[in-house]
Design an enzyme around this catalytic site. Structure first.
Site, short mmCIF file in Angstrom:
data_model
loop_
_atom_site.label_atom_id
_atom_site.label_comp_id
_atom_site.label_asym_id
_atom_site.label_seq_id
_atom_site.Cartn_x
_atom_site.Cartn_y
_atom_site.Cartn_z
N GLU A 71 -0.04 4.06 2.17
CA GLU A 71 0.44 4.37 2.66
C GLU A 71 1.70 4.08 3.64
O GLU A 71 1.78 4.45 4.76
CB GLU A 71 -1.01 3.57 3.80
CG GLU A 71 -2.49 4.24 3.54
CD GLU A 71 -2.73 5.38 4.50
OE1 GLU A 71 -2.45 5.26 5.65
OE2 GLU A 71 -2.72 6.50 3.67
N TYR B 220 -2.20 -0.34 10.80
CA TYR B 220 -2.09 -0.95 9.35
C TYR B 220 -0.76 -0.61 8.45
O TYR B 220 -0.21 -1.52 7.37
CB TYR B 220 -3.15 0.17 8.98
CG TYR B 220 -3.75 -0.28 7.10
CD1 TYR B 220 -3.90 -1.73 6.82
CD2 TYR B 220 -3.11 0.19 6.14
CE1 TYR B 220 -4.02 -1.99 5.66
CE2 TYR B 220 -2.80 0.08 4.46
CZ TYR B 220 -3.56 -1.03 4.84
OH TYR B 220 -3.58 -1.69 3.08
N SER C 283 0.86 -1.29 0.30
CA SER C 283 0.19 0.45 -0.26
C SER C 283 0.94 1.13 -0.11
O SER C 283 1.94 1.55 0.64
CB SER C 283 -1.34 0.05 1.54
OG SER C 283 -1.78 1.55 1.60
P1 NDP Z 1 -11.56 -4.71 1.77
O1 NDP Z 1 -11.26 -4.27 2.98
O2 NDP Z 1 -12.47 -4.25 0.68
O3 NDP Z 1 -10.84 -6.43 1.63
C1 NDP Z 1 -10.24 -6.76 2.51
C2 NDP Z 1 -10.71 -8.39 2.37
O4 NDP Z 1 -9.97 -9.71 3.71
C3 NDP Z 1 -11.78 -8.85 2.35
O5 NDP Z 1 -12.50 -9.95 1.67
C4 NDP Z 1 -12.44 -9.57 4.24
O6 NDP Z 1 -12.98 -11.04 4.48
C5 NDP Z 1 -11.21 -10.21 4.23
N1 NDP Z 1 -10.30 -11.05 5.11
C6 NDP Z 1 -10.20 -9.31 6.62
N2 NDP Z 1 -9.66 -9.89 7.58
C7 NDP Z 1 -8.75 -11.17 6.83
C8 NDP Z 1 -8.28 -12.21 7.67
N3 NDP Z 1 -8.55 -12.33 9.37
N4 NDP Z 1 -8.66 -14.06 7.41
C9 NDP Z 1 -9.04 -14.04 5.61
N5 NDP Z 1 -9.87 -12.73 5.31
C10 NDP Z 1 -9.83 -11.62 5.76
O7 NDP Z 1 -10.15 -4.93 0.67
P2 NDP Z 1 -9.20 -4.30 -0.45
O8 NDP Z 1 -10.53 -4.87 -1.80
O9 NDP Z 1 -10.04 -2.36 -0.59
O10 NDP Z 1 -8.22 -4.44 -0.65
C11 NDP Z 1 -7.05 -5.72 -0.82
C12 NDP Z 1 -6.28 -5.07 -0.18
O11 NDP Z 1 -4.91 -4.54 -0.77
C13 NDP Z 1 -5.96 -5.06 1.53
O12 NDP Z 1 -4.75 -6.02 1.86
C14 NDP Z 1 -5.65 -4.09 1.52
O13 NDP Z 1 -5.54 -3.81 2.34
C15 NDP Z 1 -4.80 -3.37 0.02
N6 NDP Z 1 -5.11 -1.88 -0.61
C16 NDP Z 1 -5.54 -1.22 -0.57
C17 NDP Z 1 -5.71 -0.61 -1.83
C18 NDP Z 1 -7.56 0.01 -1.38
O14 NDP Z 1 -6.65 1.31 -1.94
N7 NDP Z 1 -8.14 -0.24 -1.19
C19 NDP Z 1 -4.67 0.20 -1.85
C20 NDP Z 1 -3.74 0.03 -1.46
C21 NDP Z 1 -3.30 -1.77 -0.74
P3 NDP Z 1 -14.98 -9.96 4.83
O15 NDP Z 1 -15.33 -9.88 3.36
O16 NDP Z 1 -15.01 -11.31 5.83
O17 NDP Z 1 -14.17 -8.95 5.56
P1 GDR Z 2 -7.06 5.74 3.02
O1 GDR Z 2 -8.60 5.52 3.07
O2 GDR Z 2 -7.11 6.19 4.91
O3 GDR Z 2 -6.40 6.84 2.51
O4 GDR Z 2 -6.61 3.98 2.98
P2 GDR Z 2 -9.81 6.50 3.57
O5 GDR Z 2 -10.74 7.13 2.40
O6 GDR Z 2 -9.94 5.78 5.05
O7 GDR Z 2 -8.98 8.15 3.89
C1 GDR Z 2 -8.72 8.59 2.73
C2 GDR Z 2 -8.88 10.28 3.97
O8 GDR Z 2 -9.82 10.62 3.97
C3 GDR Z 2 -10.05 11.54 5.42
N1 GDR Z 2 -11.50 11.49 5.55
C4 GDR Z 2 -12.00 9.87 6.15
N2 GDR Z 2 -11.84 8.98 5.94
C5 GDR Z 2 -12.45 8.29 6.18
N3 GDR Z 2 -12.29 6.13 5.83
N4 GDR Z 2 -14.24 8.53 6.82
C6 GDR Z 2 -14.56 9.98 6.94
O9 GDR Z 2 -14.86 10.27 7.89
C7 GDR Z 2 -12.94 10.81 7.04
N5 GDR Z 2 -12.50 12.02 6.36
C8 GDR Z 2 -12.29 12.80 5.78
C9 GDR Z 2 -8.90 10.09 5.81
O10 GDR Z 2 -8.81 11.40 7.17
C10 GDR Z 2 -7.78 10.24 4.26
O11 GDR Z 2 -7.31 11.14 4.72
C11 GDR Z 2 -7.25 3.74 2.14
C12 GDR Z 2 -7.73 1.84 2.48
O12 GDR Z 2 -7.57 1.42 1.26
C13 GDR Z 2 -6.14 1.08 2.82
O13 GDR Z 2 -6.69 -0.58 2.70
C14 GDR Z 2 -5.49 1.57 1.64
O14 GDR Z 2 -3.78 0.66 1.56
C15 GDR Z 2 -4.65 2.75 1.22
O15 GDR Z 2 -6.30 3.47 0.75
C16 GDR Z 2 -4.13 3.49 -0.15
#
Ligand code: NDP
Ligand code: GDR
Length: 369
Positions: A160, A181, A158
């Protein structure tokens, strides 16, 4: 018969002379999440057999993949199969590897909410960091036992991890994580590098910047905004409570990003890649576009709630994805405005369906399905 664009690992002949296609097999953790659902669609389209590990939940957690689920009783048609496992349970990971015999393993599972990771840091580290280590170790010991050394591993890293290091962020930018995280993702990143160097495992880290879609979890800021826009437009809600509006993110479309994951595993050598649009916007700019698109002014609806501020914030993320563009030939297809509008369009339709249920007395306006 396999279609022309199907990816197959090998083929042979059956007794009656037909060509029997042996499909590539992918194993995905986190298949029920946003990325898991898009990656599954992408791999099925490529002809793969896809196995997903799902965790037990008291409610069904397969909403994002229900549309591609085929009852396993139709065994000849079902190319996506689901199995119970958990990243906190090492034995389940090894057991499914031995049974499924995958060619590619995508580790997408995570407690992926940054703000929530401050509330449950221990659990977050166990799943995100140690969970990745458990899976890597399961792959290593599976290879030791079976000799299946062609197996390839993808780790969902990520942006992050860059945290407070200023943009543009590339593969050579130092990490400075700002949450449990992000620190856990850094550990998973280095475990993956170490297994590549120590054991020669084909393992890649994708360092993906934020990617969104209509399937994004509803407590991430983009979807929280577009859900509210839909519900405000249809008259189900009037206020939207948010935290820091000044943070900047490099937001892309999840459907584009899963292709980069797959591309990484098709190269001759394993490596790490940043995947980003190279275009960054503040949360406030997202609000402008989302509300403006349906003729609303966000300032009439948004209320700042300190509860949503984080103990340490990541202020500015903007990727440099030059390496992925050059080596993988990847580039994003969906731009910022198109992404926001796609999400708003879907959420306006969703709100209309909710309104029918509210009007018929089946649902409270406050209750979200
Ligand atoms: P989601 O939160 O949508 O999905 C996470 C998945 O992980 C779900 O299927 C969840 O299951 C599963 N999960 C959580 N805990 C466990 C566990 N203990 N054992 C097995 N499965 C588990 O995430 P995204 O699809 O958005 O992201 C996919 C991956 O990419 C993650 O690792 C995230 O951290 C990473 N990532 C995401 C980004 C983004 O912008 N979306 C950017 C960079 C990295 P359940 O449905 O049951 O909750
Ligand atoms: P992020 O995504 O932390 O970048 O992680 P998120 O959408 O949670 O936050 C983005 C930014 O928005 C600001 N923010 C808020 N965020 C949330 N969730 N709720 C609010 O009400 C709100 N108001 C303002 C946050 O402070 C932050 O700056 C996502 C996840 O998908 C991670 O798993 C992944 O690794 C990174 O993106 C890349």
């Amino acid at each position: 018969m396999a279609s022309e664009n199907e990816t197959t690992s090998k083929s042979g002949s059956t007794d009656n002379g037909e060509v029997a296609v042996v499909r590539k097999i992918a194993l995905i953790t986190g298949i029920t999440g946003q990325d898991g659902s898009y990656l599954t669609e992408f791999l099925l389209e490529k002809g793969y057999e896809v196995h997903g590990l799902i965790r037990r939940s008291s409610n069904f957690n397969t909403q994002r993949i229900n549309h591609i689920y085929i009852d396993p009783h139709n065994a000849h048609k079902a190319r996506m199969k689901l199995h119970y496992a958990d990243l906190s349970d090492a034995s389940s990971l090894r057991r499914w590897l031995d049974i499924i015999l995958p060619d590619e393993v995508y580790n997408l599972a995570a407690q992926s909410h940054v703000a929530v990771s401050f509330e449950i840091p221990d659990y977050t580290a166990d799943v995100v960091a140690t969970g990745a280590l458990r899976l890597l170790e399961a792959v290593r010991s599976h290879i030791d036992a079976t000799g299946r050394s062609h197996i390839r591993y993808y780790q969902a890293g990520s942006s992050e991890m860059f945290g407070s290091t200023p943009p543009p962020q590339s593969e050579t930018t130092p990490f400075h994580p700002r949450s449990p995280y992000a620190a856990s993702k850094c550990a998973a990143h280095w475990y993956t590098v170490n297994y590549r160097e120590a054991y020669g495992l084909y393992a890649c880290n994708g360092i993906l910047f934020n990617h969104e879609s209509p399937r994004r979890g509803e407590n991430f800021v983009t979807r929280k905004i577009t859900r509210a826009v839909g519900r405000i437009k249809i008259g189900l809600q009037s206020k939207l409570f948010l935290g820091n509006l000044q943070a900047s993110r490099d937001w892309g479309f999840a459907g584009d990003y899963v292709e980069a994951m797959w591309m990484m595993l098709q190269q001759e050598k394993p490596d790490d890649y940043v995947v980003a649009t190279e275009d960054s916007h503040t949360v406030e700019e997202f609000l402008e576009v989302a509300f403006g698109y349906v003729g609303l002014n966000w300032r009439d609806h948004v209320v700042i709630d300190k509860r949503y501020f984080r103990p340490t914030e990541v202020d500015n993320l903007k990727g440099d994805s030059n390496k992925a563009r050059k080596v993988l030939g990847w580039k994003p297809k969906v731009g910022f405005e198109q992404l926001v509008k796609m999400m708003v369009d879907e959420d306006v339709e969703l709100a209309k369906r909710e309104k029918v249920l509210v009007d018929a007395g089946f649902m409270d306006a406050q209750q979200q399905p």
